[in-house]
Structure formats: C-alpha cells, structure tokens
Motif scaffolding. Structure first.
Motif, short mmCIF file in Angstrom:
data_model
loop_
_atom_site.label_atom_id
_atom_site.label_comp_id
_atom_site.label_asym_id
_atom_site.label_seq_id
_atom_site.Cartn_x
_atom_site.Cartn_y
_atom_site.Cartn_z
N GLU A 155 0.82 -1.21 0.00
CA GLU A 155 0.00 0.00 0.00
C GLU A 155 0.86 1.27 0.00
OE1 GLU A 155 -3.33 0.35 -0.31
OE2 GLU A 155 -3.24 -1.78 -0.76
N SER A 156 2.08 1.15 0.51
CA SER A 156 2.96 2.31 0.57
C SER A 156 4.05 2.30 -0.51
CB SER A 156 3.63 2.39 1.95
OG SER A 156 4.39 1.22 2.20
N CYS A 157 3.99 1.33 -1.39
CA CYS A 157 5.00 1.21 -2.45
C CYS A 157 4.32 0.71 -3.72
CB CYS A 157 6.11 0.26 -2.02
SG CYS A 157 7.43 0.06 -3.24
N LYS A 158 4.19 1.58 -4.71
CA LYS A 158 3.49 1.25 -5.95
C LYS A 158 4.45 1.19 -7.12
CE LYS A 158 -0.69 1.20 -4.17
NZ LYS A 158 -1.51 -0.03 -4.13
N LYS A 159 4.32 0.12 -7.92
CA LYS A 159 5.15 -0.04 -9.11
C LYS A 159 4.45 0.59 -10.31
CE LYS A 159 6.99 -4.08 -9.89
NZ LYS A 159 7.12 -5.52 -10.33
N ILE A 160 5.23 1.29 -11.12
CA ILE A 160 4.71 1.90 -12.35
C ILE A 160 5.65 1.52 -13.49
CG2 ILE A 160 3.96 4.04 -13.45
CD1 ILE A 160 4.11 5.37 -10.68
N SER A 161 5.10 1.09 -14.61
CA SER A 161 5.91 0.73 -15.77
C SER A 161 5.86 1.87 -16.78
CB SER A 161 5.39 -0.57 -16.40
OG SER A 161 5.50 -1.64 -15.49
#
Length: 250
Positions: A155-161
């Motif tokens: 919830e505190s770390c989101k991956k984006i490509s």
C-alpha cells in the motif's frame, strides 16, 4: 482530538482571566479566526486539487519499472540506477553512503527542507523555528538519496511501468533539482544525520514551503514523466489516491 472551536473558547476564557483589554481581545480573536479560515481553505484546496488527475487517461506506459514510495508523510520517486537513458551511479556516488553497497539496483529521490532533514531525526525533535522556516520557505532544500537492492509492492509502495522517454524526462527533472558548484558538480552534504547505511544528502535548488512541499515535488516528477498525478498536492495521500485501485504486482 480537540476542535478549533474548543481552542477558541479556551482562548477567550484564558484571555478573560488575564484581563486583556476588550479592543485587543477583539483583534486577537479576529486574527485567530482569520488564520483558521486560511487553514480551512488550504486543506479544502488540497483535497479538491489532489483529487483532480492529470495524465489519467493516457499514461506513458512501457517496460521500465519505477516506484513511488511513502513513509506515510513523504513521497520518494524510485528509479533503476543504470539505464541507457541515465546512469545514476555516475551522479550520486554509492561511496557517499556508509554501507557503499554496490549491489543496489534502485535509487530513491526525495526532496525537502534541508534543516528538517538534517536536524529533525524524529518528530519529537521538531523545533518551532524549524517548522516555521520550512512552512514559510526561509530555509534551504536538500535531496535525500537512498539506495535499495529491491522493493516489494504494498500500500505504501506502488510499481509503475514507464517508457524509456518518460524515464529520461523524469530523470532530467530530478537532475535539474540538484544544486551545483562552479565546476557543475553536485554538492554532497557530509553529515551524520543519515537515516541508515544506504542514504546520503545533497544540496538542492528551491525552498520548501506549504505550497511546494516534498510531495508537490514528487508529483511534479510524475507529471514530467507523463504519469498519473494530481493537479496539485502538498500531501502523499493525494499522489497515492490515483494509484490506490491497483493491486500489488510481484
């Protein structure tokens, strides 16, 4: 939690006991109410403008994985260290950290108030002078750089490509944030106030204030990379609001 009305009423009672002249009391009361209105307008604007998304319909997608990371207050932008578009190992030296761990594969960038970074290790150490200078833009800023071997989504770390072009644009904005000397070298801050074995501080351009915070800077980096972001936000919650519907990917 006590409400603003509670404090206002308490103020009136204390002022009455102190026998403050009526005219002065009215001036103080109006000043308090004026500040209260400004605070309410600020939080209302933050709520509305944080909810308005930019780059929401056509984000710049690709094959490079980056992350947005929060500690509950502050947002970091986390990028791969070595890419064809940017080799951060040549810019922010791993040797400037205590651990000097060359196995790190990711580097996180966070921008903020220099005095707060270096002199406030915990919230209990926060001084009024530090908070006042930070809120009003009277002190310098710094970039906090942290190296990671890997990160796991939560919830505190989101991956984006993102695409290579978007990675380059984000990197360029981060690079422009560093303050440089006469030889165009970025300025490392030797200090014992680091958070661990894998982080370091660097002098940065600009001044932190209530309208341009650490999260506003991170939001601007996302905008530069054509990623989903807020129209404006001073808080990390605004940024993560636009990614909350995504489930963690391993």
């Amino acid at each position: 939690m006590f409400s603003p009305e509670y404090f206002f009423c308490k103020f009136i009672v204390i002022a009455g006991r102190m026998k403050i002249p009526g005219q002065l009391l009215r001036i103080l009361g109006k000043t308090f109410l004026g500040l209260l209105v400004l605070i309410l307008v600020y939080f209302f604007a933050a709520f509305i403008l944080s909810a308005i998304a930019v780059n929401n319909t056509q984000p710049c997608e690709g094959e490079i994985d980056i992350y947005i990371l929060t500690n509950g207050v502050h947002t970091d932008i986390v990028l791969p260290i070595r890419m064809e578009e940017m080799d951060w190992s040549q810019i922010v030296k791993i040797e400037n950290t205590i651990g000097a761990d060359t196995s790190a594969r990711l580097v996180a960038f966070g921008w903020g108030d220099k005095n707060f970074y270096l002199n406030t290790p915990t919230w209990s150490n926060l001084k009024f002078s530090t908070a006042f200078k930070a809120a009003t833009g009277l002190s310098e800023s710094a970039l906090h750089v942290t190296f990671y071997k890997s990160l796991k989504e939560s919830e505190s770390c989101k991956k984006i490509s993102i695409s290579p072009d978007c990675y380059r644009k984000m990197s360029e904005l981060i690079l422009r944030s560093f303050k440089r000397d006469s030889k165009e070298e970025i300025l490392w801050i030797p200090t014992d106030a680091v958070y661990g074995d894998n982080d370091a501080f660097y002098d940065s351009k600009g001044s932190y204030n209530i309208f341009y915070t650490c999260n506003t800077w991170a939001n601007d980096v996302l905008k530069a990379g054509r990623q989903r972001a807020c129209l404006w936000t001073p808080f990390d919650k605004g940024i993560f609001y636009h990614y909350k519907a995504e489930s963690p990917r391993n």
